[in-house]
Scaffold this active site. Sequence first.
Site, PDB file in Angstrom:
ATOM      1  N   ASP A 480       6.389   1.556  -5.341  1.00 27.28           N
ATOM      2  CA  ASP A 480       5.935   0.409  -4.556  1.00 27.28           C
ATOM      3  C   ASP A 480       6.661  -0.868  -4.964  1.00 27.28           C
ATOM      4  OD1 ASP A 480       4.432  -0.913  -2.652  1.00 27.28           O
ATOM      5  OD2 ASP A 480       2.528  -0.074  -3.306  1.00 27.28           O
ATOM      6  N   ASP A 550       1.101  -0.379   5.818  1.00 25.31           N
ATOM      7  CA  ASP A 550      -0.270  -0.259   5.310  1.00 25.31           C
ATOM      8  C   ASP A 550      -1.250  -0.123   6.466  1.00 25.31           C
ATOM      9  OD1 ASP A 550       0.278  -0.341   2.644  1.00 25.31           O
ATOM     10  OD2 ASP A 550      -0.182  -2.467   2.380  1.00 25.31           O
TER      11      ASP A 550
HETATM   12  C1  GLA Z   1       0.568  -1.581  -1.511  1.00 24.63           C
HETATM   13  C2  GLA Z   1       0.822  -0.286  -0.794  1.00 24.63           C
HETATM   14  C3  GLA Z   1      -0.454   0.482  -0.641  1.00 24.63           C
HETATM   15  C4  GLA Z   1      -1.067   0.728  -1.997  1.00 24.63           C
HETATM   16  C5  GLA Z   1      -1.266  -0.583  -2.717  1.00 24.63           C
HETATM   17  C6  GLA Z   1      -1.702  -0.380  -4.140  1.00 24.63           C
HETATM   18  O1  GLA Z   1      -0.156  -2.454  -0.736  1.00 24.63           O
HETATM   19  O2  GLA Z   1       1.427  -0.525   0.429  1.00 24.63           O
HETATM   20  O3  GLA Z   1      -0.231   1.704   0.009  1.00 24.63           O
HETATM   21  O4  GLA Z   1      -0.250   1.591  -2.740  1.00 24.63           O
HETATM   22  O5  GLA Z   1      -0.065  -1.344  -2.748  1.00 24.63           O
HETATM   23  O6  GLA Z   1      -1.852  -1.562  -4.826  1.00 24.63           O
END
Ligand code: GLA
Length: 732
Positions: A480, A550
């Site tokens: 990430d 997301d």
């Molecule tokens: C980001 C990612 C999510 C998740 C969060 C965790 O927002 O896009 O899918 O992994 O971080 O903190």
Amino acid sequence: MAITVNEQKRIFFLDGKNTTYAFMINEYNYAEHLYYGKSIGHDDITYIRGDGGGSMLAQTPAYKAQKGVFPSYDSYHQFPAEISFYGTGDYREPALEISHEDGSRIVELLYDGYDIAEEKQKPEGMPAMRGGETLILHLKDTASHFGCDLYYTVYDDVDVIARRIVYKNEGESDVRLNRAYSFTFHVPDMEYEVMTLHGAWGRERRIESIPVHHGVVSVDSKRMSSSATLNPFMALVKKGTCEEYGNVYGFSLVYSSSFVLKAEGINNGSIQITGGINDFDFSWKLQKGEKLETPEVVIAYSDEGLGGMSRIYHDAYREYLINKRFVKAKRPLVINNWEGTYFDFDNQKLKEIAEAAKGTEIDTFVLDDGWFGKRDDDFSGLGDWFVNTDKLEGGLTEVIEYVNGLGMKFGLWFEPEMVNEDSELYRAHPDYAIGVPGRVRCQSRNQYMLDLTRKEVRDYIVENVNGVLHKHHISYVKWDYNRNVTDAWSCGLTKDRQAEFSHRYALGLYDLCERIVEANPEVFFEGCSSGGGRFDPAILYYFPQVWTSDNTDAEDRTLIQYGTSMVYPLSTMSCHVSVVPNHQTGRITRMDTRADIAHLGATGYELDTTAFSDEDRECVRRQIEEYHEIEELVLDGDLYRTENPMESNYFGFMLVSKDKKEAFLTAYRRLGHANGEVKRLKVCGLDKDIYYYVKELDSTFLGATLMNVGLLPVFDKGDFKTVKYHFMSLDI
Ligand code: GLA
């Protein structure tokens, strides 16, 4: 032989699958673009060259140097450029801005020979397409020892030309590059629109069309990430072009830091395209003997509309960019705990989620954020890649063994480029975080970024991430990246190199990815950036799949996946089924709709499986069984976008196998209306001469019938409904 040189006329022909790219070295030794489009003969096409119109043009100095007199009219400004440069009469956007040691900023890059490499060499420290015959055109400044090499790679099975420039200082004194783009390209008329992919968090890759005008249309990023704001992509789309017909040129940058792409309407009625590393906040010092490699741009040409362009990119990236080990391999079918638990979990809860997925055919459990350091919320722990034993009492091993015992693989979340102020790492090495001493630096999601331009910082990350991966049985990593660079400055760079930060960040990131991916060849990597905030070809070189957004709401996903598919294959889009009301939009859609849309990518589930009823579990099992039936089409099929949700009440994706013997169509209707229109669904990409059995209709039709007549879908009453059709050739 894909590359042919007419030595007498000094014309270079680069023949792709259905295309020819041609340029010449003209009478001034200037690399002049001639043509890119459908395949042509190796004829003398120099008759297409126009003159400069005569007014206010600067006559080329090279001619005077050679012949003692100036040419009557000719100027660099009038020649379609392979590389445009500033200071000698070309007033278009230059690909290069240089400053010599004496402060002069003039350059005149002319022909100095060429080489042909049968197999392309990988650029140093940069991701790029592999393979392909490559022409290296050497150019040299007339009055200094500065030069550059223009690289052109051509493929006999995909219609792309991959281009980049390497700038070389072969003199004794330093030069400074204030702009160092990757290419210049030319289209001979202005009957085009610029198409771009813009967006934001949760709303990635929307399509926008901008008319070309006299002046510059540009897209860029100043975030040191390719970003959700504007994808490193631009297309020139001939007016009147649709999904299946019309001329399109695509420009896709294999780059993850600040970029720019520009389309400039020129006063002679043509368009010049250029771009690469963003020259905003950029400057690069080249000392004696040093080179600067620039990111590759992948230029695609299609006369089969936007759909044709996308299929070219999908093939090119699947065949030559994405890791061969994984690109067409069956993907992990995951249950990810993020939306199910957020930070609120312990061993017991994780085991229960995995246990509750038993019997569904989900094969990988992915533990998301919160397993490390003292991470109970997003204020602390980033950088501390050791297990949070307060939460996971038996450590990771206990959970992993449990998951493996259920017959499932285990995946883990990292955010390697980041650090929280409240972390062991920050307390020990505050200087590892990017920032200018004496200034309060910006936080974003309560975190700072690590200075990847410094080797010792990258070493720390590599050692710690690889440490966790080597110690545990981990098959999948979600990498990430949840904020963008601010306060760019590095204590590892001298004062006169601080403006190299943005590109050096990209080089640091590539080094990090290379060292972690290569040290863990069996691990499947997924990229992520607050969803799809860094979805670009450079990331796909390392990670075969990227978390697309997301936003998992089925309705919004039709838009996101439609836009993303312009350049990126479905196999690269991670798509999860989550609960309703959707956590991002609050919308309620039925479970089958969510799955039907999520199954048009690398699918998975992201919810708390412990809330499943037996009926839910059976529903998921059935959905996954259906997914496996179309998985090969998702991973390797040709995509036909049959309905555009940005312009209508419908969305449609049709996937067709390479041999055209199998196909699958998913169509979606946004809103149901009383006494609504009679919708005829488009069917595309089939073999017109083959008979197909359509499972859902229990009938057989000739391909030509299906494609010309279409289908009449019966949507269930209500909003957000899908229909699916599976087509099987009778020859199978
Ligand atoms: C980001 C990612 C999510 C998740 C969060 C965790 O927002 O896009 O899918 O992994 O971080 O903190």
